[in-house]
Design an enzyme around this catalytic site. Structure first.
Site, mmCIF file in Angstrom:
data_model
loop_
_atom_site.group_PDB
_atom_site.id
_atom_site.type_symbol
_atom_site.label_atom_id
_atom_site.label_comp_id
_atom_site.label_asym_id
_atom_site.label_seq_id
_atom_site.Cartn_x
_atom_site.Cartn_y
_atom_site.Cartn_z
ATOM 1 N N LYS A 174 0.817 -1.219 0.000
ATOM 2 C CA LYS A 174 0.000 0.000 0.000
ATOM 3 C C LYS A 174 0.849 1.267 0.000
ATOM 4 C CE LYS A 174 -4.263 -1.978 1.653
ATOM 5 N NZ LYS A 174 -3.850 -3.409 1.681
HETATM 6 C C1 LIG Z 1 -4.408 -4.476 1.019
HETATM 7 C C2 LIG Z 1 -3.580 -5.684 0.874
HETATM 8 C C3 LIG Z 1 -3.886 -6.672 -0.086
HETATM 9 C C4 LIG Z 1 -5.113 -6.609 -0.988
HETATM 10 O O1 LIG Z 1 -5.063 -5.551 -1.896
HETATM 11 P P1 LIG Z 1 -6.403 -5.076 -2.649
HETATM 12 O O2 LIG Z 1 -5.997 -3.898 -3.458
HETATM 13 O O3 LIG Z 1 -7.361 -4.712 -1.542
HETATM 14 O O4 LIG Z 1 -6.871 -6.222 -3.442
HETATM 15 C C5 LIG Z 1 -3.031 -7.767 -0.203
HETATM 16 N N1 LIG Z 1 -1.956 -7.896 0.604
HETATM 17 C C6 LIG Z 1 -1.631 -6.977 1.537
HETATM 18 C C7 LIG Z 1 -0.436 -7.191 2.387
HETATM 19 C C8 LIG Z 1 -2.424 -5.834 1.699
HETATM 20 O O5 LIG Z 1 -2.097 -4.927 2.636
#
Ligand SMILES: *Cc1c(COP(=O)(O)O)cnc(C)c1O
Length: 465
Positions: free
Chosen positions: A110
């Site tokens: 993120k």
């Molecule tokens: C948020 C997140 C995801 C999923 O991502 P999306 O965009 O919601 O599909 C997968 N792995 C981690 C570690 C995350 O923080």
């Protein structure tokens, strides 16, 4: 580039308006009016670009209201906080390529988007001589990435609610050790759902929202999707030179459909045969797997798993894909979304073939996740986190001979140390950025899960323009 709403109820807006709007005012999600196409010649010319220069090439095709020089600066500032020069390095393990997306400040993917979004918002606030008070609820990962995206920024205060003693120790420390004066961590006596309900209620108080310049930076912001498109292209360029220009599959651990939707945009942008299939991977919260395999998009109860950032049922970015699936007709999108609200499901059985042209899907049980971490470690001495393991499980199952697969590694294993240590049977070495924060001083307000109390707190500490 102009942006439109999936529900067709707004006049087209510019990129910067789309960023500030977040959710479209008609309740839909914003999308570029067209997806730019990259010709093979241009694509070939991108091979030797740095991550930052590639980001500029891609983003500038979607942004026409930020001057080039400023966009360059925003990009370079955003990725200066990563600890690897490649930003999202690729490693090769057995038959898989693994793209490590966890080299940002909070060790999860993120950061790639939220570092950029924080800088863009700061830049736009400066231009407008305005301020913003960001409010959000988190179950762990998003909160820390959002806080790191805006810490120390003069025109922004951020208020993040997390459920008291219900996030992991690392996650809690990552949030509460950020003691910049613009960061307000609020631990509420309650669950994540309580926090989210309070945030929703506060945003619905339109007078308060306006008076306090409230803003959100959640996963539906277009700037986040855009920042994520970049690493798909980066991976294609690097894998195709490694694998003689073969089309690549991507295995993507999915929750809100944000990351994988960026892959869908990349697939449509790039020359035919750059990206072959998107392998959609879920944990036991498998609504998206059912959608791909059976055309069944129906909500059920959220189950807690070892990959908590994917413990999601209603995938907030799914509406964007739906827009393309329904031939870019906003009326049909609105109808489908109404159907979802009223009945808890959208029937996509007639679209199965079309969906399966782009996606293959697989869900991983808790046993699959732990076995994948164990096996991968045994075989390659490479440690993956539970989210990444969901994707790797799917990749190994659906890998096609002769087609390279790139697995997106979305978190550093140390963030989910308990599960990982059990699976590999030994303690993990903590990266410095985690061992450091365990000792640091923390700042956090403990409050009852009461909307009025929290609203008063925001009022007292909000930034005023
Ligand atoms: C948020 C997140 C995801 C999923 O991502 P999306 O965009 O919601 O599909 C997968 N792995 C981690 C570690 C995350 O923080």
């Amino acid at each position: 580039m102009q942006y439109i709403s999936t529900r067709g109820g707004i006049e087209p807006v510019s990129f910067t308006e789309a960023v500030m709007m977040g959710l479209a005012t008609d309740g839909g999600l914003l999308l570029p009016r067209t997806i730019p196409r990259i010709g093979s010649e241009t694509f070939a010319e991108w091979k030797d670009l740095t991550y930052q220069d590639l980001a500029f090439e891609i983003m500038s095709r979607f942004i026409d209201d930020i001057p080039d020089a400023d966009l360059h600066k925003l990009i370079s500032r955003s990725y200066a906080s990563f600890d690897r020069e490649e930003i999202t390095p690729l490693v090769h393990q057995g038959s898989l390529h693994i793209m490590e997306l966890f080299h940002g400040p909070t060790l999860a993917f993120k950061d790639v988007a939220l570092q950029f979004l924080g800088n863009v918002i700061e830049y736009l606030l400066e231009k407008k001589d305005s301020v913003m008070n960001i409010l959000g609820a988190t179950s762990g990962d998003t909160g820390s990435a959002a806080i790191y995206g805006v810490r120390g920024k003069e025109r922004i205060n951020i208020f993040i609610l997390h459920p008291h003693q219900r996030v992991s120790e690392v996650q809690e420390k990552q949030m509460t050790t950020v003691t910049d004066t613009n960061v307000f961590n609020i631990a509420i006596r309650g669950t994540f759902d309580d926090g989210q309900a309070i945030v929703k209620a506060i945003f619905n108080d339109l007078n308060f929202k306006e008076e306090q310049h409230l803003g959100a930076i959640n996963s539906i912001n277009w700037a986040r999707v855009l920042a994520q498109v970049v690493y798909y292209v980066y991976a294609c360029l690097h894998i195709s030179s490694h694998e003689n220009d073969k089309a690549t599959d991507f295995a993507v651990p999915t929750g809100n459909f944000g990351d994988i939707f960026a892959g869908y945009i990349a697939k449509r942008m790039l020359p035919e045969g750059s990206i072959r299939k998107l392998l959609l991977a879920t944990n036991s919260n498998d609504i998206l797997t059912r959608m791909v395999n059976d055309g069944d998009y129906s909500l059920s109860q959220v189950e807690a798993t070892s990959s908590p950032s994917m413990d999601i049922q209603s995938a907030s970015n799914f509406e964007r894909y739906l827009y393309y699936l329904l031939d870019e007709e906003p009326d049909r999108v609105s109808q489908a979304m109404t159907q979802l609200t009223e009945t808890g499901k959208i029937d996509l059985i007639d679209f199965k073939d079309q969906i399966q042209r782009d996606f293959t899907a697989e869900k991983a049980t808790e046993e699959d996740v732990s076995a994948t971490i164990t096996d991968f470690y045994r075989e390659y001495r490479y440690i993956i986190d539970p989210h990444t393991a969901v994707g790797v499980h799917c990749a190994l199952k659906h890998q096609t001979k002769g087609i390279p697969v790139c697995c997106l590694a979305t978190a550093h294993p140390a963030k989910f140390g308990d599960t990982v240590e059990k699976a590999i049977g030994k303690p993990l070495e903590l990266p410095v950025s985690i061992s450091e924060i365990m000792e640091k001083e923390t700042r956090c307000e403990l409050m009852d899960a009461d909307k009025n109390l929290i609203q008063d707190f925001i009022k007292k500490h909000s930034k005023h323009g």
